[in-house]
Write a protein that holds these residues in place. Sequence first.
Motif, mmCIF file in Angstrom:
data_model
loop_
_atom_site.group_PDB
_atom_site.id
_atom_site.type_symbol
_atom_site.label_atom_id
_atom_site.label_comp_id
_atom_site.label_asym_id
_atom_site.label_seq_id
_atom_site.Cartn_x
_atom_site.Cartn_y
_atom_site.Cartn_z
ATOM 1 N N ASP A 107 -7.767 7.218 -9.331
ATOM 2 C CA ASP A 107 -7.810 6.116 -8.382
ATOM 3 C C ASP A 107 -6.417 5.545 -8.180
ATOM 4 O O ASP A 107 -5.552 5.647 -9.056
ATOM 5 C CB ASP A 107 -8.714 4.995 -8.900
ATOM 6 N N PHE A 108 -6.219 4.940 -7.026
ATOM 7 C CA PHE A 108 -4.999 4.188 -6.754
ATOM 8 C C PHE A 108 -5.398 2.951 -5.964
ATOM 9 O O PHE A 108 -6.449 2.915 -5.337
ATOM 10 C CB PHE A 108 -3.955 5.041 -6.018
ATOM 11 N N SER A 109 -4.558 1.933 -6.005
ATOM 12 C CA SER A 109 -4.846 0.670 -5.312
ATOM 13 C C SER A 109 -3.705 0.326 -4.369
ATOM 14 O O SER A 109 -2.539 0.642 -4.636
ATOM 15 C CB SER A 109 -5.021 -0.464 -6.323
ATOM 16 N N TYR A 110 -4.060 -0.328 -3.283
ATOM 17 C CA TYR A 110 -3.064 -0.767 -2.311
ATOM 18 C C TYR A 110 -3.678 -1.873 -1.471
ATOM 19 O O TYR A 110 -4.893 -2.074 -1.480
ATOM 20 C CB TYR A 110 -2.602 0.395 -1.417
ATOM 21 N N THR A 111 -2.835 -2.577 -0.734
ATOM 22 C CA THR A 111 -3.300 -3.596 0.202
ATOM 23 C C THR A 111 -3.130 -3.047 1.615
ATOM 24 O O THR A 111 -2.009 -2.769 2.044
ATOM 25 C CB THR A 111 -2.503 -4.907 0.042
ATOM 26 N N PRO A 112 -4.228 -2.859 2.338
ATOM 27 C CA PRO A 112 -4.137 -2.321 3.709
ATOM 28 C C PRO A 112 -3.363 -3.249 4.645
ATOM 29 O O PRO A 112 -3.338 -4.463 4.453
ATOM 30 C CB PRO A 112 -5.598 -2.230 4.157
ATOM 31 N N ILE A 113 -2.769 -2.662 5.652
ATOM 32 C CA ILE A 113 -2.062 -3.432 6.674
ATOM 33 C C ILE A 113 -3.050 -4.280 7.461
ATOM 34 O O ILE A 113 -2.735 -5.394 7.875
ATOM 35 C CB ILE A 113 -1.286 -2.482 7.618
ATOM 36 N N THR A 114 -4.262 -3.770 7.627
ATOM 37 C CA THR A 114 -5.243 -4.416 8.499
ATOM 38 C C THR A 114 -6.125 -5.446 7.813
ATOM 39 O O THR A 114 -6.947 -6.080 8.475
ATOM 40 C CB THR A 114 -6.149 -3.348 9.126
#
Length: 164
Positions: A107-114
């Motif tokens: 798994d990986f985590s990120y904050t979407p642009i949208t």
Amino acid sequence: MQKHFNMFAQYNGWANRKLLTAVAELSEAEYNQDCEMAFNSMNGTLNHLLLGDTIWLSRFQGTSGAPTSLDGLLHEKFADYLEARRAMDDKIIAYVEGLTVENLNSDFSYTPITMPEKVTLQLAPALAHIFNHQTHHRGQAHAILTRIKGEAPPLDLIYYQLGV
């Protein structure tokens, strides 16, 4: 699973090369012509593809400095775009070739642009998304070429697999 993604990375580069060989024949005016597509012109459509790949590869690799907009122009001139696209395709191929089954299942985590909330995804489906995204917008670029020139090269995966 690794072979599957390696094939898609290689196909992605092949399809981009075929498409961009045809795009290179457009005049500057044709390249920037508003064709009433999602990103207006060939220039806008191709830049969106490069933006998306830059953002996703940055997320996958945990690096910073990726664009924060989905509709910007990274390169106004086709020659500059072409160089950057080739480099990105090489990066994608190298990245995918270096993945293990464990990486693909992680798994990986990120904050979407949208949206403002952080999300966590498994790498394999997210990687599949970038290839699907490429195919979708390459189809739009293909439609733009067909509208402007009356034809565009075949980009179907089966042609890549057959070595056509």
